[in-house]
Design an enzyme around this catalytic site. Structure first.
Site, mmCIF file in Angstrom:
data_model
loop_
_atom_site.group_PDB
_atom_site.id
_atom_site.type_symbol
_atom_site.label_atom_id
_atom_site.label_comp_id
_atom_site.label_asym_id
_atom_site.label_seq_id
_atom_site.Cartn_x
_atom_site.Cartn_y
_atom_site.Cartn_z
ATOM 1 N N ASN A 127 0.289 11.641 -0.342
ATOM 2 C CA ASN A 127 1.066 10.419 -0.539
ATOM 3 C C ASN A 127 1.752 10.476 -1.897
ATOM 4 O O ASN A 127 1.255 11.111 -2.821
ATOM 5 C CB ASN A 127 0.142 9.191 -0.488
ATOM 6 C CG ASN A 127 -0.382 8.920 0.907
ATOM 7 O OD1 ASN A 127 0.361 8.942 1.861
ATOM 8 N ND2 ASN A 127 -1.685 8.690 1.023
ATOM 9 N N TYR A 136 0.875 -1.174 0.000
ATOM 10 C CA TYR A 136 0.000 0.000 0.000
ATOM 11 C C TYR A 136 0.909 1.219 0.000
ATOM 12 O O TYR A 136 2.087 1.121 -0.339
ATOM 13 C CB TYR A 136 -0.922 -0.088 1.234
ATOM 14 C CG TYR A 136 -2.111 0.847 1.218
ATOM 15 C CD1 TYR A 136 -2.893 1.015 0.083
ATOM 16 C CD2 TYR A 136 -2.474 1.556 2.365
ATOM 17 C CE1 TYR A 136 -3.984 1.856 0.074
ATOM 18 C CE2 TYR A 136 -3.565 2.406 2.378
ATOM 19 C CZ TYR A 136 -4.322 2.551 1.233
ATOM 20 O OH TYR A 136 -5.406 3.385 1.230
ATOM 21 N N LYS A 151 -5.528 -2.413 -2.810
ATOM 22 C CA LYS A 151 -6.713 -2.114 -1.992
ATOM 23 C C LYS A 151 -7.474 -3.396 -1.657
ATOM 24 O O LYS A 151 -7.881 -3.624 -0.515
ATOM 25 C CB LYS A 151 -7.637 -1.150 -2.752
ATOM 26 C CG LYS A 151 -7.109 0.266 -2.871
ATOM 27 C CD LYS A 151 -7.399 1.072 -1.624
ATOM 28 C CE LYS A 151 -6.986 2.522 -1.791
ATOM 29 N NZ LYS A 151 -7.338 3.366 -0.640
ATOM 30 N N ARG A 182 -5.520 9.564 -11.536
ATOM 31 C CA ARG A 182 -4.953 10.326 -10.420
ATOM 32 C C ARG A 182 -4.446 9.347 -9.372
ATOM 33 O O ARG A 182 -5.055 9.147 -8.329
ATOM 34 C CB ARG A 182 -6.021 11.245 -9.810
ATOM 35 C CG ARG A 182 -5.467 12.261 -8.818
ATOM 36 C CD ARG A 182 -6.536 12.736 -7.861
ATOM 37 N NE ARG A 182 -7.076 11.678 -7.032
ATOM 38 C CZ ARG A 182 -6.500 11.199 -5.942
ATOM 39 N NH1 ARG A 182 -5.325 11.661 -5.552
ATOM 40 N NH2 ARG A 182 -7.075 10.233 -5.234
ATOM 41 N N GLU A 201 -11.720 4.177 -7.204
ATOM 42 C CA GLU A 201 -10.405 4.508 -6.679
ATOM 43 C C GLU A 201 -9.586 5.328 -7.677
ATOM 44 O O GLU A 201 -9.446 4.947 -8.845
ATOM 45 C CB GLU A 201 -9.642 3.221 -6.338
ATOM 46 C CG GLU A 201 -8.304 3.431 -5.668
ATOM 47 C CD GLU A 201 -8.415 4.034 -4.283
ATOM 48 O OE1 GLU A 201 -7.480 4.749 -3.876
ATOM 49 O OE2 GLU A 201 -9.428 3.779 -3.586
ATOM 50 N N ASP A 202 -9.071 6.466 -7.218
ATOM 51 C CA ASP A 202 -8.110 7.282 -7.961
ATOM 52 C C ASP A 202 -8.621 7.748 -9.327
ATOM 53 O O ASP A 202 -7.882 7.725 -10.324
ATOM 54 C CB ASP A 202 -6.781 6.542 -8.101
ATOM 55 C CG ASP A 202 -5.982 6.574 -6.795
ATOM 56 O OD1 ASP A 202 -6.355 7.354 -5.899
ATOM 57 O OD2 ASP A 202 -5.005 5.830 -6.665
ATOM 58 N N ASP A 233 -13.395 5.898 -2.337
ATOM 59 C CA ASP A 233 -12.519 5.902 -1.168
ATOM 60 C C ASP A 233 -11.739 7.201 -1.036
ATOM 61 O O ASP A 233 -11.486 7.662 0.075
ATOM 62 C CB ASP A 233 -11.552 4.714 -1.233
ATOM 63 C CG ASP A 233 -10.721 4.583 0.032
ATOM 64 O OD1 ASP A 233 -11.322 4.581 1.122
ATOM 65 O OD2 ASP A 233 -9.490 4.508 -0.060
ATOM 66 N N ASP A 234 -11.356 7.808 -2.152
ATOM 67 C CA ASP A 234 -10.599 9.057 -2.103
ATOM 68 C C ASP A 234 -11.421 10.178 -1.479
ATOM 69 O O ASP A 234 -10.869 11.081 -0.844
ATOM 70 C CB ASP A 234 -10.159 9.465 -3.509
ATOM 71 C CG ASP A 234 -9.371 8.374 -4.193
ATOM 72 O OD1 ASP A 234 -8.339 7.974 -3.650
ATOM 73 O OD2 ASP A 234 -9.808 7.898 -5.256
#
Length: 610
Positions: free
Chosen positions: A440, A133, A205, A187, A277-278, A300-301
């Site tokens: 991150n 992760y 994930k 992203r 995600e992303d 989740d973001d």
């Protein structure tokens, strides 16, 4: 010899040879007796099944299992215990000097030995989490083409329109899938557009679903939507694994994702959980709103980060004994993370009796264009309530001096944004300033833990999106918190999947934040840590999962008929089992069967004739 002759005479050339060998060994007691049977009648489990990633126990196969499954001799004589296997993996893992090397080793382990891999991750979550992760997975995604070793999920590209259902059905365990994590790679963390390399994020994930929440991996499917990439360096990278085209945009892109969502529920069922995600911030919010009444999904973001962020703010409330509504908070960055946290924070304050205007009064936004003011021409709808009727300023240092925030939250991917002057100004105005560097990977953090403690004279309550080691300051050990989404999404997914929820309402993210804020002890708070330790992530996921499941049942979102009091037992009974069971079917004693009356006397007559 034909089948019928074998049936009639009960022997073949092979059995007669065996008998011949047997007669020889009677003459020499040192020789091993060979079983007088026909080896060609042995039913062999295909070796591809026995040694598949799902069933392969490596050297943990017992001698009996090796013999009965016909794999004896294919591995050394050693039969390893659990501890011996863990020692072997740990030795290999630590033999690699770079984290990317360790990531590559774990990928090979995962693809060959599923249960062994999750045993290792669960036992060593504190060490392994930064590899599979953040922060290492981000670096791994930048070189994912070099690391690619085989099937890890489903890739759907823009040329597959009209055929997505067939592609999803190609997944070997399609009948078991209950949850999907999907990205379009635009992203990835703070690294930008990585296109098809984003598959590494969805894989990571979903592995945390299993390692932390005990969700069986057969139920999980990582998906990458390859709609192209605008990253020119990837177009020129000879190892890039995706389409070397510009990204789909506009209606064509939206229709592509619409078809994917329809194909998912058509293939796997309407209860399938879909984790976004992303995606780029505008698309992330657009899809979140577009599908909110149609599918069981979350981003989740936005929502996972919001739950973790609010959990940290509630932790600061515990330390300072000051209600959140009295804190002045500056958000540096106006992307999906900051917008998600601010939105959930506003919901929390409204639930305390504040009006929307009063809830937003002490919340400020700063982005690449400076302070968000009412004079700005284009303001996203979600941020309009936070725009201030103030003079514009481009300097974050000036803004901090002006509004005197007690908490600053960064999600900008701009390392060093929180300067010494900003931190010292906050420490001069507040006894315990809260500093969150969410970006991150670690190299993108707005400031380091050491900088936060040094420039605040040890007063800062510091948390970051990636792990930082404890810092010794003036003889005191200060422990940074890790505002890691792994404290939120595994538990939320566990609760949702347990009850087959139709939706994931905002309330379960509030519930998650409050549950998360309860974990640090008073001793933890004294050291400045407002989040659980990573090694507690399994416990966090379980407790949040139980709370979320009960809430969904009690508020009519559950499709599975389950009493709230039975949730914990159901989760424990249906979680992924890390320990090895026997690879052989169970056998048991059976009484001697009575012969059929019509044949009962034949045996006696034959004996009399002899």
């Amino acid at each position: 010899m034909s089948f019928f002759r074998t049936l009639n005479f009960g022997i073949t050339r092979r059995t007669s040879t065996a008998k011949s060998n047997q007669s020889n060994c009677e003459c020499s007691p040192n020789l091993i007796k060979i079983r007088p049977s026909s080896s060609h009648d042995i039913i062999r489990v295909p070796i591809q099944v026995v040694l598949s990633d799902k069933y392969n126990k490596a050297l943990a196969f017992t001698v009996e299992e090796r013999q009965r499954l016909c794999i004896h001799g294919l591995m050394p004589a050693c039969v390893r215990t659990y501890d011996e296997q863990m020692l072997a993996i740990e030795s290999n893992f630590h033999s690699f000097e770079s984290n990317v090397g360790r990531y590559r080793y774990l990928r090979a382990l995962r693809q060959g030995y599923e249960r062994l891999y999750f045993q290792f991750v669960s036992k060593n979550v504190n060490v392994v989490l930064p590899i599979i992760y953040t922060p290492t997975v981000g670096l791994a995604c930048t070189v994912y083409g070099m690391l690619y070793r085989g099937m890890t999920g489903i890739h759907i590209n823009k040329h597959d329109r009209g055929h997505m259902k067939e592609i999803l059905a190609n997944w070997p365990m399609s009948r078991e899938v209950k949850a999907i994590c999907v990205t379009d790679g635009q992203r990835i963390l703070g690294l930008g557009d990585l296109g098809a390399n984003g598959m590494g994020i969805t894989v990571g994930k979903m592995e945390l679903y299993t390692a932390l929440a005990g969700i069986p991996p057969s139920m999980l499917l990582p998906v990458c939507l390859d709609v192209g990439t605008n990253n020119k360096s990837l177009h020129e990278d000879p190892l890039y694994i995706g389409l070397r085209d510009e990204r789909l945009q506009g209606d064509e892109y939206v229709c592509f994702v619409d078809e994917f969502m329809e194909a998912v529920v058509s293939t796997f069922g309407s209860q399938t959980l879909i984790h976004f995600e992303d995606f780029a911030t505008p698309n992330a919010f657009m899809f979140l709103n577009r599908y909110q009444h149609c599918y069981c999904h979350f981003n989740d973001d936005i929502q996972g980060t919001a739950a973790v962020g609010l959990g940290g703010l509630l932790g600061i409330q515990r330390i300072t004994k000051k209600p959140l509504e009295e804190h002045v908070i500056v958000f540096a960055g106006a992307g999906s993370a900051a917008m998600g946290i601010a939105s959930l924070l506003k919901t929390e304050l409204i639930s305390r009796g504040l009006s929307e205007a009063d809830a937003a009064k002490n919340i400020y936004f700063y982005d690449q264009d400076g302070l968000l003011t009412t004079s700005r021409k284009s303001i996203p709808d979600l941020l309009s309530i936070f725009a201030k009727n103030m003079k514009e300023t481009k300097s974050l240092e000036t803004l901090v001096e002006q509004v005197k925030p007690s908490i600053i939250m960064g999600a900008t991917s701009a390392p060093g944004l929180f300067t010494e002057k900003i931190i010292r100004t906050m420490a001069a105005n507040h006894e315990r300033p809260g500093i969150f560097a969410f970006s991150n990977p670690t190299i993108k953090s707005e400031c380091t833990a050491e900088q936060a403690y040094k420039f605040s004279d040890g007063k800062a309550i510091y948390s970051a999106g990636s792990p930082f080691p404890p810092v010794e300051f003036n003889g005191k050990r200060l422990t940074p918190g890790q505002a890691n989404n792994c404290f939120a999404f595994p538990g939320l997914v566990l609760g949702t999947m347990t009850v087959l929820a139709t939706r994931m309402p905002d309330e379960i993210f509030l519930l998650c934040a409050h549950e998360l804020a309860k974990f640090p002890t008073n001793e933890d708070l004294q050291s400045g840590r407002i989040y659980p330790l990573v090694k507690q992530a399994n416990e966090v996921a379980y407790k949040i999962g139980v709370k979320a499941a009960k809430y969904l049942i009690e508020n009519g979102y559950a499709k599975r008929t389950l009493d709230p009091d039975d949730v914990e037992e159901y989760i424990k009974n249906n979680c992924y089992k890390l320990n090895y069971g026997s690879s052989l079917a169970e056998t048991w004693a059976y009484p001697k069967m009575k012969p059929h009356p019509s044949t009962a006397g034949h045996g006696k007559k034959d004996q009399q004739k002899k």
